[in-house]
Design an enzyme around this catalytic site. Sequence first.
Site, PDB file in Angstrom:
ATOM      1  CG  ASP A 120      16.593  30.275   2.854  1.00  0.00           C
ATOM      2  OD1 ASP A 120      16.001  31.269   3.319  1.00  0.00           O
ATOM      3  OD2 ASP A 120      16.295  29.102   3.143  1.00  0.00           O
ATOM      4  CG  ASP A 178       9.986  28.477   5.997  1.00  0.00           C
ATOM      5  OD1 ASP A 178      10.137  28.689   4.780  1.00  0.00           O
ATOM      6  OD2 ASP A 178      10.943  28.317   6.782  1.00  0.00           O
TER       7      ASP A 178
HETATM    8  C1  DGJ Z   1      14.176  28.187   5.091  1.00  0.00           C
HETATM    9  C2  DGJ Z   1      13.341  28.213   3.855  1.00  0.00           C
HETATM   10  O1  DGJ Z   1      12.298  29.111   3.975  1.00  0.00           O
HETATM   11  C3  DGJ Z   1      12.845  26.779   3.589  1.00  0.00           C
HETATM   12  O2  DGJ Z   1      11.979  26.767   2.486  1.00  0.00           O
HETATM   13  C4  DGJ Z   1      14.031  25.903   3.363  1.00  0.00           C
HETATM   14  O3  DGJ Z   1      14.705  26.295   2.200  1.00  0.00           O
HETATM   15  C5  DGJ Z   1      14.967  25.969   4.563  1.00  0.00           C
HETATM   16  N1  DGJ Z   1      15.298  27.324   4.910  1.00  0.00           N
HETATM   17  C6  DGJ Z   1      16.237  25.196   4.298  1.00  0.00           C
HETATM   18  O4  DGJ Z   1      17.151  25.328   5.298  1.00  0.00           O
END
Ligand code: DGJ
Length: 756
Positions: free
Chosen positions: A488, A558
Amino acid sequence: MKLRARTIRFATLLAASLLAAPVGVIAKASPERTVSPRYDPAHRVFRLDAGDVTYAMGVNTDGILQTIYWGARLPAADPLGPAVPAPERSSFDPAGALTPQEYAGWGGAMTATPALKIRLDDGNRDVVLRYDSYRVDGEHLSILLRDAQAGVAVTLDYTADAATGIIGRSAHIENAGKQALTIDAAASATWNLPRADDYSLRYLTGTWAGEWHLQTRAITPGATVLESRRGSTGDENNPWFAIGRGGEWNEEHGDVWFGALAWSGSWSIRVDEDILGQVRVVGGYNPFDFAYRLKPGETLDTPVFYAGYTRDGIGEASRLLHRFERDRILPGGARAALRPVLYNSWEATEFKVDEPGQERLAEKAAALGVERFVVDDGWFGARDNDHAGLGDWVVNRRKFPNGLKPLIDKVHGLGMSFGLWVEPEMVNRDSDLYRAHPDWVLNFPGRERSEGRHQLVLNLAREDVKAHLLEVLDRLLSENDIQFLKWDYNRNWSEPGWPQMSPDEQQKVYVAYVRNLYDILRQLRARHPKVEIESCSGGGARVDLGIMALTDEVWPSDNTDPSDRLSIQDGFTYAYAPATMMAWVTGSPNWVNNRVSSLDFRFLSSMQGGLGIGANLLDWTPAEEATARGYVAEYKKIRATVQRGSLYRLLSPQERAPWSATESVADDGAQAVLFAFQRQGEEARPFPTLRLRGLDVKARYRFRVMHGKVAPGTPDVASGAYWMQRGIDLVMKGDLQAAGVVFEREGTASHQGVTR
Ligand code: DGJ
């Protein structure tokens, strides 16, 4: 006088290089895929013929390399060239600016956007790049351009993919002089289109939880700049473009020139049209805040800018890109494993991960047929919320008293592979790493360090930071039996200083950071070849062909609302392959917009990519579990077609349209999978007839319904021609309706894929 002397020297070099031009084989290309570039010495023309495309450029009488042709494939005997420089039109329209140069330096009378802009230490900023020599090495064509007096040598690299006709271009810039210089702007390539005044541009824009909106605008005299100044790819624009002619281009018809940049740092793609209808696309490092110093003998390589052409509309442009990404970009190429069905803990537990809770979820997931279990954020350091812990990649012993091993063993025992979330490039102030190394983040001394999600960006350009991350991640993967990392990256850069470097070297951070990121990924993959990696950036803010070469899948957004996702996923597929596009089924109402949707709608929406589940499975009823089990089993029968087949976008959900439909056809034509969605049912209007694409006209296809209803009177079996001409009618009534239909060619064994 000087210019004349220089020209004679180039000519001498040219003759020498023609005799010397070696032919070799490069590692990645298999013989049947190899395209050999050709050079016609009589006309001084280079020619690439690949797929359905011909690309030609030539050296004109001024010694400038210029584009001659880029379009549909031409017979080999057709004359191309010689290259003729544009005449000066007026004292305001000099030849240098009007000639469609392949790679122009800023110098001479150049007023168009140059590919390269340089400052020498003595103050000279005039660079005119002229042809010197060429070299063919297998499918690679390298063309050397020089300004000997300025001491600048640029090698242009070209490759062409035999299957798709997609051409890759990059530049290798060398300080071949005796004094230091600074590069202010360095593009990978300039793509020149045929002269016309009816072009329009498609590009992708977005924001967090709202990525991948397709935009269209007319190209008129002036400039359109797509870019990221954020230090990473970003989601505001994605480094992809498509250009078509007038209103005549659509999914299936019309000339389309398209391209994508393989770079995960700040980038720009600039589309210029001059008053004569000449369109240039200049893309590469973003010149904003760019400065790259080269001492004598030092070099800078640009990222690769890939581009292609088709006569068959934007749908075919996407299919060519998808195929190219699968075969030539993604790790494993055509032999890469199919995406396993994945479970991810994030939306279920957020930071509240612990051993018993994750084990309960793992049991539920395995019972549904899930193949990979991923523990998201919260497993490490003092990570109870997003204020602390980033940087400390050690297991939180309060949550996992015996480390990760018991959970990993449990997951493996349930027949699933195990995955873990990391965000290696970031650090919270409240972390042991930051307390020990506050100097490791991007910063300007004495200035505030802006936070995003309470975190700062580690300066990966520093070799000590790179070495640390490599060591920590290598240890994590060596000490734990992990098969997958979700990598991430949750903020933009700010205050991009690199105080350890001298002021005139600091802006190298834009290049060095990304190269070190790539190197970390490359080395981790080499040391742990069975580990797969997902590129995530708070959703889809780091999706590009550069990161894709080192990761197996990406997280597009997301936003997991299945209706919003239809547009997000549709936009994504203009540039990127469904094989990489992860899509989770999550809880209802959805956390983004509170929308309530059926489990059927959620599954069918997610089954258009790599299927995942992200809901809290402890909340699901036995009936919901049974539904989910059915869809997971069904997905395994169609995923090879969805992930590796040809995608046809039948109805566009862009601009909040009420309907959406996609069809994927297996490469061997044995199976086609149709997904259809009605976001809103208005005025009892029937769902549009869906005419399928890409089937074998003569073969007979029998359909079965995964979910939904077909109109009474629809035959069980009919020819490919029937389904493509007559089409199929679906019955959809009301809001948020979905259907999934599978067509199997008669006499063909069902098409099933395997994962590793
Ligand atoms: C952002 C990601 O896009 C989410 O899927 C998740 O992993 C969060 N970060 C976790 O902090």
